[in-house]
Design an enzyme around this catalytic site. Structure first.
Site, PDB file in Angstrom:
ATOM      1  N   TYR A  11      -4.302 -10.860 -32.035  1.00 48.17           N
ATOM      2  CA  TYR A  11      -5.074  -9.688 -31.631  1.00 48.17           C
ATOM      3  C   TYR A  11      -5.855 -10.078 -30.384  1.00 48.17           C
ATOM      4  CZ  TYR A  11      -4.125  -7.286 -36.037  1.00 48.17           C
ATOM      5  OH  TYR A  11      -3.504  -6.657 -37.091  1.00 48.17           O
ATOM      6  N   ASN A  42       4.009 -11.196 -26.739  1.00 48.03           N
ATOM      7  CA  ASN A  42       4.190 -10.581 -25.423  1.00 48.03           C
ATOM      8  C   ASN A  42       5.589 -10.839 -24.873  1.00 48.03           C
ATOM      9  OD1 ASN A  42       1.486  -9.855 -25.532  1.00 48.03           O
ATOM     10  ND2 ASN A  42       0.799 -11.486 -24.159  1.00 48.03           N
ATOM     11  N   GLU A 136       1.092 -21.960 -28.185  1.00 47.66           N
ATOM     12  CA  GLU A 136       0.010 -21.366 -28.962  1.00 47.66           C
ATOM     13  C   GLU A 136       0.247 -21.517 -30.460  1.00 47.66           C
ATOM     14  OE1 GLU A 136      -1.571 -17.964 -25.807  1.00 47.66           O
ATOM     15  OE2 GLU A 136      -0.568 -17.333 -27.630  1.00 47.66           O
ATOM     16  N   THR A 211       5.931 -20.323 -10.980  1.00 54.17           N
ATOM     17  CA  THR A 211       5.232 -19.185 -10.385  1.00 54.17           C
ATOM     18  C   THR A 211       4.073 -19.697  -9.536  1.00 54.17           C
ATOM     19  OG1 THR A 211       3.879 -18.908 -12.391  1.00 54.17           O
ATOM     20  CG2 THR A 211       5.894 -17.607 -12.221  1.00 54.17           C
ATOM     21  N   GLY A 213       1.527 -17.642  -7.912  1.00 53.47           N
ATOM     22  CA  GLY A 213       0.492 -16.663  -7.595  1.00 53.47           C
ATOM     23  C   GLY A 213       0.904 -15.766  -6.451  1.00 53.47           C
ATOM     24  N   ASP A 243       3.860 -13.436 -19.016  1.00 53.60           N
ATOM     25  CA  ASP A 243       4.735 -13.213 -20.168  1.00 53.60           C
ATOM     26  C   ASP A 243       5.781 -12.148 -19.853  1.00 53.60           C
ATOM     27  OD1 ASP A 243       3.213 -15.054 -21.594  1.00 53.60           O
ATOM     28  OD2 ASP A 243       1.856 -13.507 -22.349  1.00 53.60           O
ATOM     29  N   ALA A 273       3.114  -4.778 -14.711  1.00 53.76           N
ATOM     30  CA  ALA A 273       2.225  -5.219 -15.786  1.00 53.76           C
ATOM     31  C   ALA A 273       0.791  -5.399 -15.307  1.00 53.76           C
ATOM     32  CB  ALA A 273       2.747  -6.512 -16.401  1.00 53.76           C
TER      33      ALA A 273
END
Length: 297
Positions: A11, A42, A136, A211, A213, A243, A273
């Protein structure tokens, strides 16, 4: 090829603020919103909305019903999402007026996986299937080892990078998806070109998505290097941008799209996104990404 994403379900408690809170500072948020999220969830939803069939495995607590419903509503196979006694994982997310974020994670049920559960889930998958992982959850090192033994294609987003990630045998990873910070944490190099060179030396058979930025993204494998810039859009919330990119990138790989087209679609999806609030709620559907892609051409 079947796709298994063994990852987190959270959450997201999202606080809208003028600016990210500084050490010792107390400020009042203008809004609190609760979204389904977690890097794992995600990325599963991004894969599904990009058109891929994905099975999600992980843990939620007794309060995790909304996250299972979110899987159901998005066509994500949740037969291996298990409910345990521990509270569902959550994230406290600060989102500034400029759209930047700061995140504090509580792992909760996400770190209640055991080897028996991992073995049970992996028994349904085999050689050539894709195993997507983030950090995670617990037992990422065991998941990598077991997935490698089964001949699975292992895609790893090494975030958040910590001592648990250092336990992993990264030579068994097929595809790395990471940003510059994680690239530095793995290689010790700060400059993008040096990060890529280090990966070429340490993990010569790997496929690397780095990636950068505002500088876009670079892809590297043993045969080619491809680059793509960003699309400039109003930034509202960057929470699930990475994600979203991961899901659309892997969907492109699964569809055998040329790499330049895969990077283009993933970059367009990510740009959409960041222009919306929330994590899963900001992830675009494939039709919207294709329409936006035409506008950029």
């Amino acid at each position: 090829m079947k796709v298994l994403n063994f990852g987190s379900l959270n959450y997201d408690y999202t606080y809208s603020l003028d600016h990210i809170v500084a050490p010792g500072e107390t400020i009042t948020s203008t809004k609190l919103e609760v979204f389904p999220g977690g890097k794992g969830l995600n990325q599963s939803i991004s894969l599904a909305r990009a058109g891929a069939q994905v099975c999600h495995a992980g843990m939620v607590g007794p309060d995790g019903g909304m996250l299972i419903d979110t899987c159901e509503q998005n066509g994500v196979d949740h037969q291996f999402v298990k409910t345990v006694e521990e509270r569902t994982g959550n994230a406290i997310i600060q989102v500034s007026a400029k759209g930047q974020n700061s995140i504090v994670l509580f792992a909760g049920a996400n770190r209640q996986n055991d080897r028996a559960f991992v073995d049970e889930v992996l028994s349904h998958f085999g050689e050539g299937d894709l195993l997507l992982l983030q950090n995670e959850i617990n037992l990422v090192d065991y998941l990598i080892d077991r997935g490698f033994e089964k001949g699975m294609v292992i895609a790893l987003n090494p975030s958040p990078f910590d001592d648990e990630m250092r336990k992993c045998d990264l030579s068994k990873v097929t595809i790395f998806l990471m940003n510059e910070v994680e690239g530095e944490q793995i290689t010790g190099e700060k400059e993008p070109e040096k990060i890529l060179t280090a990966f070429r030396k340490q993990y010569p058979q790997s496929r690397v998505v780095l990636t950068l930025g505002k500088a876009g993204v670079v892809y590297q494998d043993a045969q080619q290097t491809c680059r793509h810039g960003i699309y400039k859009v109003p930034v509202v919330d960057t929470t699930a941008a990475g994600d979203t990119f991961t899901g659309y990138f892997l969907a492109g790989v699964l569809s055998d799209l040329p790499m330049d087209e895969t990077l283009r679609l993933a970059s367009v999806a990510s740009s959409i996104a960041v222009s919306k609030k929330g994590a899963t709620s900001s992830i675009p559907y494939r039709a919207d990404v294709l329409a936006a892609k035409l506008e950029h051409e």
